[in-house]
Design a protein around this motif. Structure first.
Motif, PDB file in Angstrom:
ATOM      1  N   GLU A  40       0.334  -1.466  -0.215  1.00 50.04           N
ATOM      2  CA  GLU A  40       0.300   0.016  -0.293  1.00 50.04           C
ATOM      3  C   GLU A  40       1.134   1.107   0.331  1.00 50.04           C
ATOM      4  O   GLU A  40       2.037   1.442   1.008  1.00 50.04           O
ATOM      5  N   LEU A  41       0.082   1.947  -1.011  1.00 47.83           N
ATOM      6  CA  LEU A  41       1.505   3.736  -1.243  1.00 47.83           C
ATOM      7  C   LEU A  41       0.567   4.444  -1.192  1.00 47.83           C
ATOM      8  O   LEU A  41      -1.221   4.541  -1.316  1.00 47.83           O
ATOM      9  N   ALA A  42       0.757   6.042  -0.822  1.00 48.93           N
ATOM     10  CA  ALA A  42       0.604   6.811  -0.742  1.00 48.93           C
ATOM     11  C   ALA A  42       0.975   7.778  -1.814  1.00 48.93           C
ATOM     12  O   ALA A  42       1.947   8.302  -1.580  1.00 48.93           O
ATOM     13  N   LEU A  43       0.350   9.381  -2.185  1.00 51.92           N
ATOM     14  CA  LEU A  43       0.156   9.984  -2.835  1.00 51.92           C
ATOM     15  C   LEU A  43      -0.121  11.458  -2.314  1.00 51.92           C
ATOM     16  O   LEU A  43      -1.359  11.281  -2.126  1.00 51.92           O
ATOM     17  N   PRO A  44       0.377  11.894  -2.069  1.00 50.53           N
ATOM     18  CA  PRO A  44      -0.874  13.793  -2.536  1.00 50.53           C
ATOM     19  C   PRO A  44      -1.037  14.379  -3.595  1.00 50.53           C
ATOM     20  O   PRO A  44      -0.998  14.306  -4.537  1.00 50.53           O
ATOM     21  N   ALA A  45      -2.406  14.558  -3.027  1.00 50.90           N
ATOM     22  CA  ALA A  45      -3.388  15.079  -3.903  1.00 50.90           C
ATOM     23  C   ALA A  45      -2.936  15.940  -5.015  1.00 50.90           C
ATOM     24  O   ALA A  45      -3.460  16.056  -5.456  1.00 50.90           O
ATOM     25  N   ALA A 143      13.682   2.832  -2.491  1.00 47.95           N
ATOM     26  CA  ALA A 143      14.358   3.347  -2.120  1.00 47.95           C
ATOM     27  C   ALA A 143      15.016   4.990  -2.487  1.00 47.95           C
ATOM     28  O   ALA A 143      13.812   6.016  -1.577  1.00 47.95           O
ATOM     29  N   PRO A 144      14.521   5.272  -4.154  1.00 47.64           N
ATOM     30  CA  PRO A 144      15.341   6.579  -4.523  1.00 47.64           C
ATOM     31  C   PRO A 144      13.781   7.007  -4.888  1.00 47.64           C
ATOM     32  O   PRO A 144      13.450   8.772  -4.446  1.00 47.64           O
ATOM     33  N   PHE A 145      12.725   6.281  -4.267  1.00 49.41           N
ATOM     34  CA  PHE A 145      11.694   7.120  -4.920  1.00 49.41           C
ATOM     35  C   PHE A 145      10.138   7.270  -3.234  1.00 49.41           C
ATOM     36  O   PHE A 145       8.798   7.762  -3.579  1.00 49.41           O
ATOM     37  N   ILE A 146      10.859   5.893  -2.141  1.00 45.88           N
ATOM     38  CA  ILE A 146      10.052   6.472  -1.122  1.00 45.88           C
ATOM     39  C   ILE A 146      10.950   6.578   0.008  1.00 45.88           C
ATOM     40  O   ILE A 146      11.530   5.591   0.233  1.00 45.88           O
ATOM     41  N   HIS A 147      10.574   7.552   0.649  1.00 44.71           N
ATOM     42  CA  HIS A 147      11.673   8.833   1.934  1.00 44.71           C
ATOM     43  C   HIS A 147      10.544   8.453   2.809  1.00 44.71           C
ATOM     44  O   HIS A 147      11.323   8.112   4.385  1.00 44.71           O
ATOM     45  N   LYS A 148       9.102   8.568   3.406  1.00 46.35           N
ATOM     46  CA  LYS A 148       8.952   8.564   4.372  1.00 46.35           C
ATOM     47  C   LYS A 148       7.816   7.384   4.363  1.00 46.35           C
ATOM     48  O   LYS A 148       7.129   7.174   3.500  1.00 46.35           O
ATOM     49  N   GLN A 149       7.488   7.082   5.921  1.00 41.43           N
ATOM     50  CA  GLN A 149       6.938   6.338   5.796  1.00 41.43           C
ATOM     51  C   GLN A 149       4.958   6.608   7.112  1.00 41.43           C
ATOM     52  O   GLN A 149       5.781   7.108   8.010  1.00 41.43           O
ATOM     53  N   ARG A 161       3.626   3.931   3.502  1.00 40.72           N
ATOM     54  CA  ARG A 161       4.164   4.313   1.975  1.00 40.72           C
ATOM     55  C   ARG A 161       4.369   5.642   1.067  1.00 40.72           C
ATOM     56  O   ARG A 161       2.805   5.295   0.883  1.00 40.72           O
ATOM     57  N   LEU A 162       4.740   6.437   1.740  1.00 48.82           N
ATOM     58  CA  LEU A 162       4.325   8.193   0.676  1.00 48.82           C
ATOM     59  C   LEU A 162       4.782   7.876  -0.082  1.00 48.82           C
ATOM     60  O   LEU A 162       6.855   7.842  -0.364  1.00 48.82           O
ATOM     61  N   LEU A 163       4.960   7.395  -2.440  1.00 51.55           N
ATOM     62  CA  LEU A 163       6.193   8.371  -2.683  1.00 51.55           C
ATOM     63  C   LEU A 163       5.724   9.232  -3.602  1.00 51.55           C
ATOM     64  O   LEU A 163       4.726  10.188  -3.395  1.00 51.55           O
ATOM     65  N   ASP A 164       6.510   9.631  -3.579  1.00 50.40           N
ATOM     66  CA  ASP A 164       7.027  10.795  -3.866  1.00 50.40           C
ATOM     67  C   ASP A 164       7.107  11.397  -5.332  1.00 50.40           C
ATOM     68  O   ASP A 164       8.373  10.141  -6.194  1.00 50.40           O
ATOM     69  N   GLN A 165       5.912  11.765  -5.718  1.00 49.15           N
ATOM     70  CA  GLN A 165       5.879  11.815  -7.463  1.00 49.15           C
ATOM     71  C   GLN A 165       6.610  12.807  -8.422  1.00 49.15           C
ATOM     72  O   GLN A 165       6.940  12.763  -9.342  1.00 49.15           O
TER      73      GLN A 165
END
Length: 176
Positions: A40-45, A143-149, A161-165
């Protein structure tokens, strides 16, 4: 014209219009979604241009393109690439494209846009960004695309996990 007597209901009880205060959500709005493996991942709206559910045969394959790319699709008159996000992140699951519709999240940053094909949408949630932690136990490809959770429960078994778009859009993997 409506008179006051017409605003009565049933046993002549007046219609009450009670104004309730809206709950102030805490945090920022995020889209939760799943890769084929169940991760499961998340992206900021704020970084999402659109969420689509096109038929896989509406995604036009392009010969000799990167194996990460499924093809192109028309997004409101603009042709954009659609990538298999799970394959991009080297996820262990395999995206099933043999189905009526395929969820695609179009992410954008500074006029760059790409569609990310995923397994399924989880929903929109207000997530408290002050509770973000440094991401742990990530594969080298993620790791290069997910920095926080976020830890979703007290015993820490469920992690979102927060995906960095921006990092996804700027990745050198697209050139491969």
């Amino acid at each position: 014209m409506v008179s006051n007597s017409e605003l009565l209901i049933g046993n002549e009880q007046e219609l009450s219009l009670e104004i309730k205060p809206l709950d102030n959500p805490e945090g920022e709005l995020h889209l939760r979604f799943y890769l084929a493996s169940g991760e499961e991942l998340a992206l900021p709206a704020t970084g999402i241009a659109e969420v689509m559910h096109p038929s896989p045969d509406h995604i036009t394959p392009i010969p000799n393109a990167s194996p990460l790319l499924l093809g192109t699709i028309n997004l409101r008159g603009k042709i954009i690439w659609v990538a298999d996000l799970g394959q991009f992140l080297a996820d262990s699951g395999i995206l099933n494209t043999d189905r009526p519709t395929l969820p695609v999240i179009a992410i954008e940053h500074q006029e760059q846009i790409i569609g990310l094909a995923i397994d399924r949408i989880g929903g929109m949630d207000w997530l408290d960004t002050e509770k973000l932690e440094v991401a742990t136990n990530l594969s080298d490809s993620m790791a290069p695309f997910i920095h926080k959770q976020w830890k979703l429960d007290n015993d820490s078994t469920r992690i979102l996990r927060l995906l960095d778009q921006v990092d996804v859009l700027r990745s050198a993997r697209w050139a491969a």
